[in-house]
Design an enzyme around this catalytic site. Structure first.
Site, PDB file in Angstrom:
ATOM      1  CD  GLU A 176      39.777  51.297  69.497  1.00 13.46           C
ATOM      2  OE1 GLU A 176      39.001  51.263  68.986  1.00 13.46           O
ATOM      3  OE2 GLU A 176      39.946  49.588  69.533  1.00 13.46           O
ATOM      4  CD  GLU A 377      37.361  46.911  71.808  1.00 11.36           C
ATOM      5  OE1 GLU A 377      37.604  46.507  70.862  1.00 11.36           O
ATOM      6  OE2 GLU A 377      37.651  47.428  72.384  1.00 11.36           O
TER       7      GLU A 377
HETATM    8  C1  BGP Z   1      37.165  49.042  68.327  1.00 11.88           C
HETATM    9  C2  BGP Z   1      36.141  49.400  69.519  1.00 11.88           C
HETATM   10  C3  BGP Z   1      35.046  48.402  69.111  1.00 11.88           C
HETATM   11  C4  BGP Z   1      34.477  47.215  67.795  1.00 11.88           C
HETATM   12  C5  BGP Z   1      36.047  46.712  67.854  1.00 11.88           C
HETATM   13  C6  BGP Z   1      36.135  46.136  66.880  1.00 11.88           C
HETATM   14  O1  BGP Z   1      38.138  49.455  67.633  1.00 11.88           O
HETATM   15  O2  BGP Z   1      36.642  49.756  70.249  1.00 11.88           O
HETATM   16  O3  BGP Z   1      34.062  49.176  69.675  1.00 11.88           O
HETATM   17  O4  BGP Z   1      33.542  47.567  66.951  1.00 11.88           O
HETATM   18  O5  BGP Z   1      37.025  47.783  67.538  1.00 11.88           O
HETATM   19  O6  BGP Z   1      35.883  46.791  65.490  1.00 11.88           O
HETATM   20  P1  BGP Z   1      34.630  46.072  64.439  1.00 11.88           P
HETATM   21  O7  BGP Z   1      33.954  46.312  65.172  1.00 11.88           O
HETATM   22  O8  BGP Z   1      35.103  47.291  63.782  1.00 11.88           O
HETATM   23  O9  BGP Z   1      35.065  44.868  63.686  1.00 11.88           O
END
Ligand code: BGP
Length: 480
Positions: A176, A377
Site C-alpha cells: 500500500e 487483500e
Molecule cells: C490494509 C493493510 C493490512 C491489513 C488490512 C486490514 O490496509 O495492508 O495490513 O491489516 O488493511 O485493515 P485492518 O487490519 O485495519 O482491519
C-alpha cells in the site's frame, strides 16, 4: 468451463508484523509496528518512542506464526491454497536496517517457511516491506525522508533475492505504498515521525517530508524491480496499492472534480509511477498548489522508467463517497473518510460493504494499465463468537467473500486479466488500523485476545470449509 484462468492463484494474505510475533527473538530488531500499542474502534492505537512497560504491544506476540508456521501452512494447504502472501520482516534480516551483514538466524527462519510452503505445493508471494520499517531508521533518518534509505533497502533486497532465488518467484515491493499520500501514512508507511509519541492518527502533518519520502520509496521500488529483472529473470515483480473506490455523492460538477482529484492522488499518483514509469500529468500542479518541492536527483526519471512492474496488485475492502457539501460529511472506512452511502451497509467498524465496487475497480485499473492484476487483500473484519457447539459459524464472512468473488468473476468476463485472489488475514491476526485481535478476518480462528491472553490454538471456522470448496472448483462453486 470455469470463468477464471486454469492457473488462478488462490490463497490468503498476511503480514509479518501482524502475525509472526517473536519480535525480539533470534536477533530481530524493532520495527515501527513493534512500537505501536493496541487500540480498538474507539480507543486510538499509539506509537511510542520507546517500549513502555505499562502498555501492550500486539505485534510482540501476535499469533506467534514464528513458532506455529508448520501447523498454519498445513491448514492453508488443507484449504487448497496454491499461493500464500506473507512479508519478510526487514528487521529479522537487518535489525537496524544499517548493518553491513545480514542476521543469519532471520534468514534461516524464512528458509524454513518457504521450504514448508514448497512441501505443500504453495507458492509464496512475498511483500518486501509491509509496515515493517526498522525503527532505528526512523530515529536516525526520519524514515524515508532521507535518501540514505534507498541504499539500506537495496542491501536488504539484494540479500533476500539471492538467498531465496530458488524459493520465491513472486515479489511485491511496498505494501500500500499510496498510503504515504495520506497523513496517517507517516507512521506506518513513510516512517516520517521522528521524536513523536502519541496516537498514530494524531501526528501533526508534514506534507513536504511525506511526499519527499514517497519519492524515495518510489525510486527504491523501481530500483529493486530493475535489479530483480536484471539478475533474476525468473522473478515476477509487482507493486501494491490500497485501491480507493470513490463515488461523487451528488451530480454537482464540484463533487465530480473533487472525486477525480482524490482518485488521481490516491490511486494513480503512485500506480502510474510503478506501472507507466513516470509521475502522472497532474503531479506537477499538485506539488505547486501544495507548496511541495520534491528533490529529484539526476537519473531518478530513468530509474523510474526502467523499474516498472510485471503485475499490479491491490487491496480492496470498501468504497466511500466524496462531496464538497460539508453538511453531508461523516465517517466511514479506515483510511478514507466521507459521507454515508445510502445504498450500502457497513461492517461493525463502519467500512462499507460494496462488492460491485470491486468489479468497478478491476475494470478501471485494467483499462488504465492493461497488465495482469491480482487482488492481494479483501475481506470482512468482524467480531466472531463461538456458538453453543463451540464452533464459529461465520456466515457473514462467507456472504461477504462470495459476493466479492462473484463480482471478480464478472470483471473477468468483462475482459480483465486477473491472476489471483488472496483474501486478507486468512488466519486471524492483529488489525493494522486499530491494533486489536477482536477484528477478525480469518478462515482460521486463533485463541488470542486483546488483553494478551489466549493459548494460541487454531480452529477452523465455517468459512474454512466453504473456501476449500471454492478453491477446489476454481471459483465455480460459491455455495448457496
Ligand atoms: C490494509 C493493510 C493490512 C491489513 C488490512 C486490514 O490496509 O495492508 O495490513 O491489516 O488493511 O485493515 P485492518 O487490519 O485495519 O482491519
Amino acid at each position: 468451463m470455469s470463468v477464471l484462468r486454469k492457473d488462478f492463484l488462490w490463497g490468503g494474505a498476511t503480514a509479518a508484523n501482524q502475525f509472526e510475533g517473536a519480535w525480539n527473538v533470534d536477533g530481530k530488531g524493532p520495527s515501527v509496528s513493534d512500537m505501536c500499542t493496541n487500540g480498538s474502534h474507539t480507543v486510538p492505537k499509539w506509537v511510542t518512542a520507546a517500549i513502555r512497560p505499562d502498555r501492550l504491544y500486539p505485534s510482540h506476540e501476535a499469533i506467534d506464526f514464528y513458532h506455529h508456521y508448520e501447523e498454519d501452512i498445513a491448514l492453508f494447504a488443507e484449504m487448497g491454497f496454491n499461493v500464500f502472501r506473507l512479508s519478510i520482516n526487514w528487521t529479522r534480516i537487518y535489525p537496524t536496517g544499517m548493518e553491513e551483514e545480514p542476521n543469519e538466524a532471520g534468514l534461516a527462519f524464512y528458509d524454513r517457511v518457504f521450504d514448508c510452503c514448497k512441501r505443500h505445493g504453495i507458492e509464496p508471494l512475498v511483500t518486501l516491506s509491509h509496515y515493517e520499517l526498522p525503527f532505528a531508521l526512523v530515529e536516525k533518518y526520519n524514515g524515508w525522508e532521507s535518501r540514505d534509505l534507498i541504499d539500506c533497502f537495496m542491501r536488504y533486497c539484494r540479500t533476500v533475492f539471492e538467498r531465496y532465488r530458488d524459493k520465491v518467484r513472486y515479489w511485491l515491493t511496498f505494501n500500500e505504498i499510496n498510503i504515504g499520500t495520506l497523513p496517517f501514512g507517516a507512521v506506518l508507511s513513510t516512517g516520517t515521525f521522528r521524536g513523536y509519541e502519541g496516537p498514530v492518527h494524531g501526528l501533526p502533518d508534514n506534507k513536504q517530508s511525506r511526499f519527499q519520502a514517497l519519492h524515495h520509496m518510489l525510486v527504491a521500488s523501481a530500483l529493486c524491480v530493475k535489479y530483480a529483472h536484471e539478475h533474476y529473470p525468473r522473478f515476477r515483480m509487482g507493486n501494491m496499492i490500497a485501491y480507493s473506490v470513490g463515488y461523487p455523492l451528488t451530480p454537482d460538477p464540484d463533487d465530480i472534480l473533487a472525486n477525480q482529484r482524490d482518485t488521481n492522488l490516491m490511486n494513480w499518483y503512485c500506480g502510474d509511477v510503478q506501472v507507466r514509469g513516470a509521475y502522472p500529468h497532474f503531479a506537477k500542479r499538485y506539488w505547486e498548489d501544495n507548496g511541495l518541492h520534491i528533490q529529484q536527483e539526476p537519473g531518478d526519471a530513468e530509474i523510474l522508467r526502467e523499474g516498472t512492474v510485471d503485475f499490479y496488485t491491490f487491496s480492496y475492502y470498501s468504497s466511500h463517497c466524496v462531496t464538497t457539501h460539508k453538511e453531508a460529511m461523516g465517517g466511514t472506512g479506515n483510511l478514507m473518510f466521507g459521507p454515508k452511502n445510502p445504498y450500502l451497509k457497513a461492517s461493525d467498524w463502519g467500512w462499507t460493504i460494496d462488492p460491485k465496487g470491486l468489479r468497478y475497480a478491476l475494470n478501471e485499473i485494467y483499462a488504465r494499465y492493461g497488465i495482469p492484476l491480482m487482488i492481494v487483500e479483501n475481506g470482512l473484519g468482524a467480531f466472531d463468537q463461538k456458538d453453543a457447539d463451540g464452533k464459529i459459524h461465520d456466515s457473514y464472512r462467507i456472504g461477504y467473500l462470495r459476493a466479492h468473488i462473484e463480482q471478480m468473476k464478472e470483471a473477468v468476463r468483462d475482459g480483465v486479466d486477473l491472476m489471483g485472489y488472496t483474501p486478507w488475514g486468512c488466519i486471524d491476526l492483529v488489525s493494522a488500523s486499530t491494533g486489536e485481535m477482536a477484528k477478525r478476518y480469518g478462515f482460521i480462528y486463533v485463541n488470542k485476545f486483546d488483553d494478551g491472553t489466549g493459548d494460541l490454538t487454531r480452529e477452523r471456522k465455517d468459512s474454512f470449509y466453504w473456501y476449500k470448496k471454492v478453491i477446489a472448483s476454481n471459483g465455480d462453486d460459491l455455495g448457496d
